[in-house]
Design a protein around this motif. Structure first.
Motif, PDB file in Angstrom:
ATOM      1  N   VAL A 145      48.506  40.815  35.840  1.00 55.44           N
ATOM      2  CA  VAL A 145      48.013  39.437  35.808  1.00 55.44           C
ATOM      3  C   VAL A 145      47.293  39.198  34.489  1.00 55.44           C
ATOM      4  CG1 VAL A 145      46.374  37.833  36.883  1.00 55.44           C
ATOM      5  CG2 VAL A 145      47.746  39.344  38.313  1.00 55.44           C
ATOM      6  N   VAL A 146      47.590  38.076  33.836  1.00 54.47           N
ATOM      7  CA  VAL A 146      46.876  37.684  32.618  1.00 54.47           C
ATOM      8  C   VAL A 146      45.485  37.226  33.021  1.00 54.47           C
ATOM      9  CG1 VAL A 146      46.794  36.043  30.689  1.00 54.47           C
ATOM     10  CG2 VAL A 146      48.984  37.050  31.386  1.00 54.47           C
ATOM     11  N   LEU A 147      44.476  37.755  32.332  1.00 56.07           N
ATOM     12  CA  LEU A 147      43.093  37.396  32.641  1.00 56.07           C
ATOM     13  C   LEU A 147      42.666  36.165  31.855  1.00 56.07           C
ATOM     14  CD1 LEU A 147      41.501  40.961  32.639  1.00 56.07           C
ATOM     15  CD2 LEU A 147      41.875  39.481  34.621  1.00 56.07           C
ATOM     16  N   ASN A 148      41.899  35.309  32.523  1.00 52.30           N
ATOM     17  CA  ASN A 148      41.338  34.109  31.902  1.00 52.30           C
ATOM     18  C   ASN A 148      39.824  34.226  31.880  1.00 52.30           C
ATOM     19  OD1 ASN A 148      43.818  32.473  31.610  1.00 52.30           O
ATOM     20  ND2 ASN A 148      43.858  32.684  33.826  1.00 52.30           N
ATOM     21  N   MET A 201      35.479  40.470  20.962  1.00 51.76           N
ATOM     22  CA  MET A 201      36.817  40.099  21.394  1.00 51.76           C
ATOM     23  C   MET A 201      36.815  39.675  22.857  1.00 51.76           C
ATOM     24  SD  MET A 201      40.370  42.172  21.152  1.00 51.76           S
ATOM     25  CE  MET A 201      41.052  41.286  19.782  1.00 51.76           C
ATOM     26  N   ALA A 202      36.371  40.545  23.788  1.00 48.43           N
ATOM     27  CA  ALA A 202      36.291  40.226  25.218  1.00 48.43           C
ATOM     28  C   ALA A 202      35.401  41.279  25.861  1.00 48.43           C
ATOM     29  CB  ALA A 202      37.668  40.227  25.862  1.00 48.43           C
ATOM     30  N   SER A 203      34.978  40.995  27.095  1.00 46.85           N
ATOM     31  CA  SER A 203      34.121  41.958  27.776  1.00 46.85           C
ATOM     32  C   SER A 203      34.224  41.844  29.284  1.00 46.85           C
ATOM     33  CB  SER A 203      32.662  41.787  27.340  1.00 46.85           C
ATOM     34  OG  SER A 203      32.213  40.489  27.638  1.00 46.85           O
ATOM     35  N   LEU A 204      33.781  42.907  29.948  1.00 51.08           N
ATOM     36  CA  LEU A 204      33.636  42.948  31.402  1.00 51.08           C
ATOM     37  C   LEU A 204      32.153  43.144  31.685  1.00 51.08           C
ATOM     38  CD1 LEU A 204      36.420  45.357  32.737  1.00 51.08           C
ATOM     39  CD2 LEU A 204      36.275  42.896  33.049  1.00 51.08           C
ATOM     40  N   VAL A 205      31.638  42.368  32.638  1.00 47.92           N
ATOM     41  CA  VAL A 205      30.243  42.505  33.038  1.00 47.92           C
ATOM     42  C   VAL A 205      30.213  42.734  34.544  1.00 47.92           C
ATOM     43  CG1 VAL A 205      27.974  41.399  33.113  1.00 47.92           C
ATOM     44  CG2 VAL A 205      29.513  40.947  31.180  1.00 47.92           C
ATOM     45  N   ILE A 206      29.480  43.751  34.971  1.00 43.64           N
ATOM     46  CA  ILE A 206      29.357  44.015  36.402  1.00 43.64           C
ATOM     47  C   ILE A 206      28.368  43.013  36.992  1.00 43.64           C
ATOM     48  CG2 ILE A 206      28.652  45.687  38.164  1.00 43.64           C
ATOM     49  CD1 ILE A 206      29.729  47.889  36.371  1.00 43.64           C
ATOM     50  N   SER A 207      28.863  42.207  37.947  1.00 49.65           N
ATOM     51  CA  SER A 207      28.024  41.165  38.546  1.00 49.65           C
ATOM     52  C   SER A 207      27.522  41.544  39.933  1.00 49.65           C
ATOM     53  CB  SER A 207      28.799  39.845  38.624  1.00 49.65           C
ATOM     54  OG  SER A 207      29.940  39.979  39.445  1.00 49.65           O
ATOM     55  N   HIS A 208      28.101  42.602  40.515  1.00 48.64           N
ATOM     56  CA  HIS A 208      27.650  43.087  41.824  1.00 48.64           C
ATOM     57  C   HIS A 208      28.074  44.538  41.949  1.00 48.64           C
ATOM     58  CE1 HIS A 208      26.652  43.058  46.093  1.00 48.64           C
ATOM     59  NE2 HIS A 208      27.759  43.729  46.288  1.00 48.64           N
ATOM     60  N   LEU A 222      35.896  36.149  27.644  1.00 51.24           N
ATOM     61  CA  LEU A 222      36.571  36.232  26.351  1.00 51.24           C
ATOM     62  C   LEU A 222      35.584  36.485  25.212  1.00 51.24           C
ATOM     63  CD1 LEU A 222      39.283  33.460  26.723  1.00 51.24           C
ATOM     64  CD2 LEU A 222      39.643  35.935  26.525  1.00 51.24           C
ATOM     65  N   ALA A 223      34.300  36.448  25.517  1.00 45.60           N
ATOM     66  CA  ALA A 223      33.258  36.673  24.519  1.00 45.60           C
ATOM     67  C   ALA A 223      32.686  38.081  24.645  1.00 45.60           C
ATOM     68  CB  ALA A 223      32.142  35.651  24.710  1.00 45.60           C
ATOM     69  N   ASP A 224      32.097  38.548  23.552  1.00 37.44           N
ATOM     70  CA  ASP A 224      31.313  39.784  23.561  1.00 37.44           C
ATOM     71  C   ASP A 224      29.842  39.391  23.684  1.00 37.44           C
ATOM     72  OD1 ASP A 224      33.486  41.446  23.140  1.00 37.44           O
ATOM     73  OD2 ASP A 224      33.261  41.436  20.972  1.00 37.44           O
ATOM     74  N   GLU A 266      49.655  42.502  22.587  1.00 34.51           N
ATOM     75  CA  GLU A 266      49.723  42.049  21.189  1.00 34.51           C
ATOM     76  C   GLU A 266      50.577  40.795  21.020  1.00 34.51           C
ATOM     77  OE1 GLU A 266      48.427  43.002  18.244  1.00 34.51           O
ATOM     78  OE2 GLU A 266      47.220  44.627  19.075  1.00 34.51           O
ATOM     79  N   LEU A 267      51.678  40.701  21.757  1.00 35.36           N
ATOM     80  CA  LEU A 267      52.578  39.556  21.597  1.00 35.36           C
ATOM     81  C   LEU A 267      51.943  38.243  22.036  1.00 35.36           C
ATOM     82  CD1 LEU A 267      55.968  41.095  22.777  1.00 35.36           C
ATOM     83  CD2 LEU A 267      55.297  40.501  20.452  1.00 35.36           C
ATOM     84  N   THR A 268      51.288  38.261  23.183  1.00 34.34           N
ATOM     85  CA  THR A 268      50.707  37.023  23.716  1.00 34.34           C
ATOM     86  C   THR A 268      49.236  36.864  23.357  1.00 34.34           C
ATOM     87  OG1 THR A 268      50.150  38.095  25.814  1.00 34.34           O
ATOM     88  CG2 THR A 268      52.305  36.996  25.673  1.00 34.34           C
ATOM     89  N   ARG A 269      48.641  37.935  22.783  1.00 36.88           N
ATOM     90  CA  ARG A 269      47.217  37.937  22.417  1.00 36.88           C
ATOM     91  C   ARG A 269      46.338  37.674  23.635  1.00 36.88           C
ATOM     92  NH1 ARG A 269      46.439  40.513  18.179  1.00 36.88           N
ATOM     93  NH2 ARG A 269      44.503  39.467  17.727  1.00 36.88           N
ATOM     94  N   THR A 270      46.708  38.273  24.776  1.00 41.13           N
ATOM     95  CA  THR A 270      45.954  38.115  26.024  1.00 41.13           C
ATOM     96  C   THR A 270      45.611  39.484  26.587  1.00 41.13           C
ATOM     97  OG1 THR A 270      48.003  38.049  27.316  1.00 41.13           O
ATOM     98  CG2 THR A 270      47.073  35.927  26.642  1.00 41.13           C
ATOM     99  N   PHE A 271      44.637  39.489  27.495  1.00 35.63           N
ATOM    100  CA  PHE A 271      44.302  40.697  28.238  1.00 35.63           C
ATOM    101  C   PHE A 271      44.991  40.616  29.594  1.00 35.63           C
ATOM    102  CE2 PHE A 271      41.004  40.725  25.085  1.00 35.63           C
ATOM    103  CZ  PHE A 271      40.833  42.075  24.813  1.00 35.63           C
ATOM    104  N   VAL A 272      45.572  41.734  30.025  1.00 36.37           N
ATOM    105  CA  VAL A 272      46.345  41.796  31.259  1.00 36.37           C
ATOM    106  C   VAL A 272      45.759  42.883  32.153  1.00 36.37           C
ATOM    107  CG1 VAL A 272      48.647  42.210  32.207  1.00 36.37           C
ATOM    108  CG2 VAL A 272      48.404  41.046  29.999  1.00 36.37           C
ATOM    109  N   ALA A 273      45.545  42.547  33.431  1.00 35.98           N
ATOM    110  CA  ALA A 273      45.001  43.509  34.394  1.00 35.98           C
ATOM    111  C   ALA A 273      46.110  44.026  35.296  1.00 35.98           C
ATOM    112  CB  ALA A 273      43.918  42.849  35.244  1.00 35.98           C
ATOM    113  N   GLY A 274      46.037  45.307  35.633  1.00 39.00           N
ATOM    114  CA  GLY A 274      46.997  45.908  36.549  1.00 39.00           C
ATOM    115  C   GLY A 274      46.321  46.928  37.438  1.00 39.00           C
ATOM    116  N   ASP A 275      46.829  47.076  38.634  1.00 40.03           N
ATOM    117  CA  ASP A 275      46.324  48.044  39.597  1.00 40.03           C
ATOM    118  C   ASP A 275      46.946  49.400  39.287  1.00 40.03           C
ATOM    119  OD1 ASP A 275      45.635  49.539  41.876  1.00 40.03           O
ATOM    120  OD2 ASP A 275      45.882  47.814  43.207  1.00 40.03           O
ATOM    121  N   TYR A 276      46.135  50.450  39.233  1.00 44.54           N
ATOM    122  CA  TYR A 276      46.608  51.822  39.005  1.00 44.54           C
ATOM    123  C   TYR A 276      47.085  52.464  40.302  1.00 44.54           C
ATOM    124  CZ  TYR A 276      45.074  53.466  34.291  1.00 44.54           C
ATOM    125  OH  TYR A 276      44.929  53.732  32.960  1.00 44.54           O
TER     126      TYR A 276
END
Length: 127
Positions: free
Chosen positions: A78-81, A1-8, A97-99, A51-61
């Motif tokens: 913020v919607v992530l691209n 579905m989507a992923s995060l990769v640590i680049s630094h 957006l890829a695994d 679920e409504l927009t089928r997007t991933f959204v980032a927020g600061d805690y």
């Protein structure tokens, strides 16, 4: 579905698959993704699937040092691209957006994303 990769950062190359629902990122061992970085808050970043927009959204805690997406501090969700760069503390992550099936393929995608940015900068300097 989507992923995060640590680049630094300390865990460079680590690849985390994102699922529907909420993913928490921070130093706390209760977080979905634990990032051991002294400048990262215990609960620093939240990524949720809308679920409504089928997007991933980032927020600061409400982190101490903020969340930066593409080098701009976010003050609201913020919607992530695909390819967005997220910085928390001294750790950089890239949203895809890829695994990726393994660390090697995630590393190749990060390298390709870096080459794309480098090419874009070179082309804009030529103009």
């Amino acid at each position: 579905m989507a992923s995060l990769v640590i680049s630094h950062g300390a865990a460079i190359g680590e690849n985390y698959k994102l699922a529907e629902g909420i993913t928490s990122v921070g130093r706390d061992d209760d977080c979905t993704i634990q990032v051991l970085d002294e400048r990262v808050s215990r609960k620093h970043l939240q990524i949720r699937f809308d679920e409504l927009t089928r997007t991933f959204v980032a927020g600061d805690y409400r982190s101490a040092n903020g969340v930066f997406i593409n080098e701009k501090q976010i003050l609201a969700d913020v919607v992530l691209n695909d390819g967005d760069r997220i910085r928390i503390g001294d750790t950089n992550l890239i949203f895809f957006l890829a695994d990726f099936p393994d660390k090697a393929s995630a590393h190749a995608a990060v390298k390709k994303a870096g080459e794309w940015a480098k090419d874009t900068l070179t082309q804009s300097k030529m103009r």
